[in-house]
Write a protein that holds these residues in place. Structure first.
Motif, mmCIF file in Angstrom:
data_model
loop_
_atom_site.group_PDB
_atom_site.id
_atom_site.type_symbol
_atom_site.label_atom_id
_atom_site.label_comp_id
_atom_site.label_asym_id
_atom_site.label_seq_id
_atom_site.Cartn_x
_atom_site.Cartn_y
_atom_site.Cartn_z
ATOM 1 N N ASN A 299 -47.108 105.940 179.545
ATOM 2 C CA ASN A 299 -47.960 107.091 179.291
ATOM 3 C C ASN A 299 -47.641 107.577 177.871
ATOM 4 N N VAL A 300 -48.174 106.862 176.896
ATOM 5 C CA VAL A 300 -47.928 107.176 175.494
ATOM 6 C C VAL A 300 -49.265 107.521 174.851
ATOM 7 N N PRO A 301 -49.491 108.810 174.580
ATOM 8 C CA PRO A 301 -50.768 109.195 173.971
ATOM 9 C C PRO A 301 -50.931 108.600 172.580
ATOM 10 N N VAL A 302 -52.164 108.467 172.156
ATOM 11 C CA VAL A 302 -52.487 107.869 170.860
ATOM 12 C C VAL A 302 -51.674 108.509 169.738
ATOM 13 N N GLU A 303 -51.543 109.825 169.755
ATOM 14 C CA GLU A 303 -50.851 110.514 168.658
ATOM 15 C C GLU A 303 -49.341 110.237 168.630
ATOM 16 N N ALA A 304 -48.799 109.587 169.667
ATOM 17 C CA ALA A 304 -47.371 109.251 169.699
ATOM 18 C C ALA A 304 -47.122 107.750 169.559
ATOM 19 N N GLN A 305 -48.171 106.949 169.514
ATOM 20 C CA GLN A 305 -48.008 105.494 169.513
ATOM 21 C C GLN A 305 -47.285 104.945 168.286
ATOM 22 N N ALA A 306 -47.546 105.477 167.112
ATOM 23 C CA ALA A 306 -46.872 104.976 165.911
ATOM 24 C C ALA A 306 -45.367 105.222 165.997
ATOM 25 N N ALA A 307 -44.976 106.380 166.505
ATOM 26 C CA ALA A 307 -43.549 106.681 166.666
ATOM 27 C C ALA A 307 -42.935 105.786 167.744
ATOM 28 N N ALA A 308 -43.678 105.547 168.840
ATOM 29 C CA ALA A 308 -43.173 104.656 169.893
ATOM 30 C C ALA A 308 -42.983 103.242 169.355
ATOM 31 N N THR A 309 -43.820 102.835 168.436
ATOM 32 C CA THR A 309 -43.664 101.523 167.807
ATOM 33 C C THR A 309 -42.352 101.462 167.027
ATOM 34 N N VAL A 310 -41.975 102.555 166.382
ATOM 35 C CA VAL A 310 -40.701 102.614 165.657
ATOM 36 C C VAL A 310 -39.542 102.467 166.636
ATOM 37 N N VAL A 311 -39.669 103.040 167.812
ATOM 38 C CA VAL A 311 -38.638 102.891 168.847
ATOM 39 C C VAL A 311 -38.484 101.414 169.202
ATOM 40 N N ASP A 312 -39.604 100.733 169.367
ATOM 41 C CA ASP A 312 -39.569 99.304 169.665
ATOM 42 C C ASP A 312 -38.949 98.511 168.515
ATOM 43 N N GLN A 313 -39.295 98.869 167.291
ATOM 44 C CA GLN A 313 -38.741 98.177 166.120
ATOM 45 C C GLN A 313 -37.226 98.350 166.068
ATOM 46 N N PHE A 314 -36.772 99.547 166.410
ATOM 47 C CA PHE A 314 -35.342 99.821 166.439
ATOM 48 C C PHE A 314 -34.657 98.906 167.451
ATOM 49 N N GLY A 315 -35.195 98.835 168.658
ATOM 50 C CA GLY A 315 -34.612 97.994 169.701
ATOM 51 C C GLY A 315 -34.598 96.526 169.318
ATOM 52 N N THR A 316 -35.681 96.069 168.747
ATOM 53 C CA THR A 316 -35.782 94.672 168.327
ATOM 54 C C THR A 316 -34.767 94.368 167.229
ATOM 55 N N ALA A 317 -34.658 95.257 166.248
ATOM 56 C CA ALA A 317 -33.710 95.069 165.141
ATOM 57 C C ALA A 317 -32.267 95.088 165.652
ATOM 58 N N LEU A 318 -31.959 96.005 166.566
ATOM 59 C CA LEU A 318 -30.604 96.091 167.099
ATOM 60 C C LEU A 318 -30.260 94.821 167.868
ATOM 61 N N GLN A 319 -31.176 94.348 168.692
ATOM 62 C CA GLN A 319 -30.934 93.131 169.458
ATOM 63 C C GLN A 319 -30.738 91.925 168.539
ATOM 64 N N ALA A 320 -31.454 91.898 167.427
ATOM 65 C CA ALA A 320 -31.347 90.787 166.478
ATOM 66 C C ALA A 320 -30.121 90.921 165.574
ATOM 67 N N GLY A 321 -29.426 92.044 165.656
ATOM 68 C CA GLY A 321 -28.277 92.268 164.790
ATOM 69 C C GLY A 321 -28.669 92.610 163.363
ATOM 70 N N ASP A 322 -29.910 93.029 163.162
ATOM 71 C CA ASP A 322 -30.399 93.393 161.836
ATOM 72 C C ASP A 322 -30.078 94.864 161.566
ATOM 73 N N LEU A 323 -28.830 95.117 161.203
ATOM 74 C CA LEU A 323 -28.384 96.502 161.021
ATOM 75 C C LEU A 323 -29.010 97.166 159.803
ATOM 76 N N LYS A 324 -29.505 96.398 158.855
ATOM 77 C CA LYS A 324 -30.207 96.988 157.705
ATOM 78 C C LYS A 324 -31.520 97.605 158.183
ATOM 79 N N ALA A 325 -32.242 96.896 159.054
ATOM 80 C CA ALA A 325 -33.484 97.444 159.609
ATOM 81 C C ALA A 325 -33.178 98.654 160.489
ATOM 82 N N VAL A 326 -32.108 98.577 161.277
ATOM 83 C CA VAL A 326 -31.693 99.716 162.102
ATOM 84 C C VAL A 326 -31.454 100.927 161.210
ATOM 85 N N GLU A 327 -30.743 100.721 160.127
ATOM 86 C CA GLU A 327 -30.436 101.806 159.192
ATOM 87 C C GLU A 327 -31.701 102.477 158.666
#
Length: 168
Positions: free
Chosen positions: A40-68
């Motif tokens: 239940n992610v409204p349109v106005e929150a989707q871009a921020a939710a995408t950043v949450v996903d990017q954070f998780g993906t970067a952390l799992q990949a060990g890409d701490l520069k992207a996490v930073e």
């Protein structure tokens, strides 16, 4: 670890220990979102939710520069009664352990909800984290809340709260 538009992302410092010998683990592990997840992610929150996903993906990949780059310098991360009060503190302490754990784990997003108020978005995620310890499968039930702030037209994570417990 799997994440799609997930705010969770995150898997944080490895600090979960149960009397049953469950290892200290990051309780915030959300990477690729499962299509069966209730969201239940409204349109106005989707871009921020995408950043949450990017954070998780970067952390799992060990890409701490992207996490930073996704964390605000003054981020507050709370987990298991502990706190890390800046991006630098997290990166110099638990981020490496979180990345190592997530690399071997599978994260299944179950539910996500989000909301926006002005320049702030909150994203709440519920997931299962599957991994093996001493050859035995273990499942953690994990919850994550992330708050993001719109800074110069970019979303930055300003707060994370992770919590997890072994599934019975």
């Amino acid at each position: 670890m799997i994440i799609s538009p997930i705010l969770v992302v995150l898997l944080f410092a490895a600090t979960l220990a149960s009397a049953q010998g469950t290892p200290k683990l990051p309780s915030h592990a959300h990477a690729a979102a499962d299509t069966a997840a209730s969201q239940n992610v409204p349109v106005e929150a989707q871009a921020a939710a995408t950043v949450v996903d990017q954070f998780g993906t970067a952390l799992q990949a060990g890409d701490l520069k992207a996490v930073e780059l996704l964390l605000d310098p003054e981020v507050l991360i709370l987990e298991s009664g502990g706190a890390e009060r800046s991006r630098q503190e997290y990166l110099s302490h638990h981020a490496v352990g979180d990345a190592k754990f997530l690399k071997e784990a599978h994260v299944q997003l179950l539910r996500r909800t989000a909301g926006r108020s002005g320049d702030l978005v909150w994203v709440g995620s519920e997931s299962e984290i599957h991994f093996q310890k001493e050859g035995k499968p273990i499942t953690l039930l994990s919850t994550e809340t992330m708050v993001l702030k719109n800074v110069s037209r970019s979303w930055r994570i300003v707060h994370i709260h992770w919590s997890s417990r072994p599934q019975k």
